[in-house]
Design an enzyme around this catalytic site. Structure first.
Site, PDB file in Angstrom:
ATOM      1  N   ASP A 192      -6.489  -3.423   0.609  1.00 14.58           N
ATOM      2  CA  ASP A 192      -5.414  -4.024  -0.174  1.00 14.58           C
ATOM      3  C   ASP A 192      -5.828  -4.289  -1.615  1.00 14.58           C
ATOM      4  O   ASP A 192      -7.006  -4.127  -1.973  1.00 14.58           O
ATOM      5  CB  ASP A 192      -4.919  -5.319   0.505  1.00 14.58           C
ATOM      6  CG  ASP A 192      -6.070  -6.212   0.993  1.00 14.58           C
ATOM      7  OD1 ASP A 192      -7.214  -6.007   0.545  1.00 14.58           O
ATOM      8  OD2 ASP A 192      -5.810  -7.107   1.812  1.00 14.58           O
ATOM      9  N   ASN A 218      -3.612 -17.918   8.661  1.00 13.33           N
ATOM     10  CA  ASN A 218      -2.319 -17.802   9.353  1.00 13.33           C
ATOM     11  C   ASN A 218      -2.219 -16.521  10.182  1.00 13.33           C
ATOM     12  O   ASN A 218      -1.137 -16.126  10.589  1.00 13.33           O
ATOM     13  CB  ASN A 218      -1.160 -17.877   8.349  1.00 13.33           C
ATOM     14  CG  ASN A 218      -1.142 -16.708   7.367  1.00 13.33           C
ATOM     15  OD1 ASN A 218      -2.020 -15.844   7.406  1.00 13.33           O
ATOM     16  ND2 ASN A 218      -0.151 -16.661   6.497  1.00 13.33           N
ATOM     17  N   HIS A 249      -3.002 -13.437   9.181  1.00 12.43           N
ATOM     18  CA  HIS A 249      -2.741 -12.169   8.479  1.00 12.43           C
ATOM     19  C   HIS A 249      -3.986 -11.290   8.459  1.00 12.43           C
ATOM     20  O   HIS A 249      -5.106 -11.785   8.384  1.00 12.43           O
ATOM     21  CB  HIS A 249      -2.165 -12.390   7.073  1.00 12.43           C
ATOM     22  CG  HIS A 249      -3.118 -12.843   6.019  1.00 12.43           C
ATOM     23  ND1 HIS A 249      -3.100 -14.105   5.484  1.00 12.43           N
ATOM     24  CD2 HIS A 249      -4.121 -12.186   5.371  1.00 12.43           C
ATOM     25  CE1 HIS A 249      -4.037 -14.215   4.566  1.00 12.43           C
ATOM     26  NE2 HIS A 249      -4.683 -13.059   4.473  1.00 12.43           N
ATOM     27  N   GLU A 298       1.377 -10.424   6.079  1.00  8.80           N
ATOM     28  CA  GLU A 298       1.727 -11.805   6.416  1.00  8.80           C
ATOM     29  C   GLU A 298       2.592 -11.815   7.678  1.00  8.80           C
ATOM     30  O   GLU A 298       3.131 -10.771   8.075  1.00  8.80           O
ATOM     31  CB  GLU A 298       2.512 -12.434   5.250  1.00  8.80           C
ATOM     32  CG  GLU A 298       1.730 -12.523   3.942  1.00  8.80           C
ATOM     33  CD  GLU A 298       0.675 -13.643   3.917  1.00  8.80           C
ATOM     34  OE1 GLU A 298       0.257 -14.121   4.992  1.00  8.80           O
ATOM     35  OE2 GLU A 298       0.273 -14.024   2.800  1.00  8.80           O
TER      36      GLU A 298
HETATM   37  C1  GLP Z   1      -7.293 -12.115   1.957  1.00 12.93           C
HETATM   38  C2  GLP Z   1      -7.527 -10.640   2.276  1.00 12.93           C
HETATM   39  C3  GLP Z   1      -7.800 -10.403   3.732  1.00 12.93           C
HETATM   40  C4  GLP Z   1      -8.810 -11.402   4.231  1.00 12.93           C
HETATM   41  C5  GLP Z   1      -8.273 -12.795   4.074  1.00 12.93           C
HETATM   42  C6  GLP Z   1      -9.230 -13.866   4.556  1.00 12.93           C
HETATM   43  O1  GLP Z   1      -5.981 -12.515   2.049  1.00 12.93           O
HETATM   44  N1  GLP Z   1      -6.434  -9.821   1.884  1.00 12.93           N
HETATM   45  O2  GLP Z   1      -8.262  -9.068   3.919  1.00 12.93           O
HETATM   46  O3  GLP Z   1      -9.117 -11.145   5.569  1.00 12.93           O
HETATM   47  O4  GLP Z   1      -8.021 -13.027   2.698  1.00 12.93           O
HETATM   48  O5  GLP Z   1     -10.115 -14.208   3.533  1.00 12.93           O
HETATM   49  P1  GLP Z   1     -11.477 -14.941   3.716  1.00 12.93           P
HETATM   50  O6  GLP Z   1     -12.344 -14.006   4.479  1.00 12.93           O
HETATM   51  O7  GLP Z   1     -11.975 -15.168   2.336  1.00 12.93           O
HETATM   52  O8  GLP Z   1     -11.186 -16.179   4.464  1.00 12.93           O
END
Ligand code: GLP
Length: 253
Positions: A65, A133, A135, A140
């Site tokens: 992404d 959440n 995702h 989302e």
């Molecule tokens: C972002 C990314 C996801 C990731 C998520 C969790 O939204 N797009 O790919 O898994 O955050 O982030 P973190 O690993 O920093 O908690």
């Protein structure tokens, strides 16, 4: 699904890196995630590379992404982040690391372009983190379980969670380009990593909840080759954690 439970984030990284390394050595296409969850995995892969135990020189890599509106040289772009945190420290060729173009003035066209690039690929192993959440990538809740690369408006909780990387919450982009759940599900293997109590509910929904667009991670229950690598805190809400530990011990190597 295989569930691997380890003491802490560092041990999660070691276990996940051991799963990913053989695909890199075969020159497989890698699917990479940003965020803090996979950092210990990348750290361990860098260590293995420096020790001469893994090479990425034949690999291509595709990011999940990117934020809409950030140019590739923006420090907060995922294009830049993955280089800073991982690919600049290994032997993959920089022009073989791909991501959606967040700077394209037509984000929907950028999404289509990226989907077309991915349609010509076979991702050998996809690394995933997970949002609080549920995702995955930037899909989302309510995302189509079979969806393709798209423009996603970010949930206020995601904006709040990711604000720590920006100087203020107002600077966090409101939209992202993300591989869809259908897109990322085409990967041959998936390794999801998570640590900390903040991920416990999302992990419970992903592993034990019903398959539901309300918890996008739960789509992984439909995939044939998924390993969930989590620490004790992220596993703390799993009803059947003891069974998963036993299954790991009983697994035939
Ligand atoms: C972002 C990314 C996801 C990731 C998520 C969790 O939204 N797009 O790919 O898994 O955050 O982030 P973190 O690993 O920093 O908690």
């Amino acid at each position: 699904m295989d569930i691997i439970i380890r003491k802490d984030a560092q041990e999660v990284g070691k276990a996940a890196a051991a799963l990913v390394a053989p695909f890199a050595n075969k020159g497989g296409t890698l699917g990479l995630a940003t965020g803090s969850s996979p950092l210990s995995t990348y750290k361990e892969l860098i260590r293995l590379y420096e020790a001469g135990e893994v090479s990425f020189k034949e690999c291509q890599a595709f990011l999940l992404d990117e934020y809409v509106g950030l140019t590739r040289d923006d420090e907060n772009s995922y294009f830049k982040t993955i280089r800073n945190e991982f690919t600049d420290h290994i032997d993959i060729l920089d022009d073989q690391v791909f991501s959606p173009d967040g700077a394209n003035p037509d984000p929907h066209a950028a999404a289509e372009e990226y989907e077309a690039m991915l349609a010509a690929q076979s991702v050998a192993v996809q690394i995933l983190g997970i949002g609080g959440n549920g995702h995955i990538a930037f899909n989302e809740p309510t995302s189509s379980l079979s969806g393709l690369t798209k423009v996603q408006a970010l949930h206020p909780k995601t904006v709040e969670d990711n604000a720590r990387f920006f100087s203020s919450i107002e600077e966090v982009p409101t939209h992202a380009l993300t591989q869809g759940l259908g897109t990322l599900s085409r990967a041959q293997n998936i390794v999801l990593v998570a640590s900390g109590e903040g991920k416990a509910e999302a992990i419970r929904g992903t592993v034990e909840g019903p398959v539901s667009a309300s918890c996008p991670g739960s789509i992984l229950q439909m995939h044939n080759n998924v390993t969930i690598v989590i620490d004790e805190a992220a596993a703390s809400k799993l009803e059947n954690a003891e069974y998963y530990r036993l299954m790991e011990q009983l697994k035939l190597r």
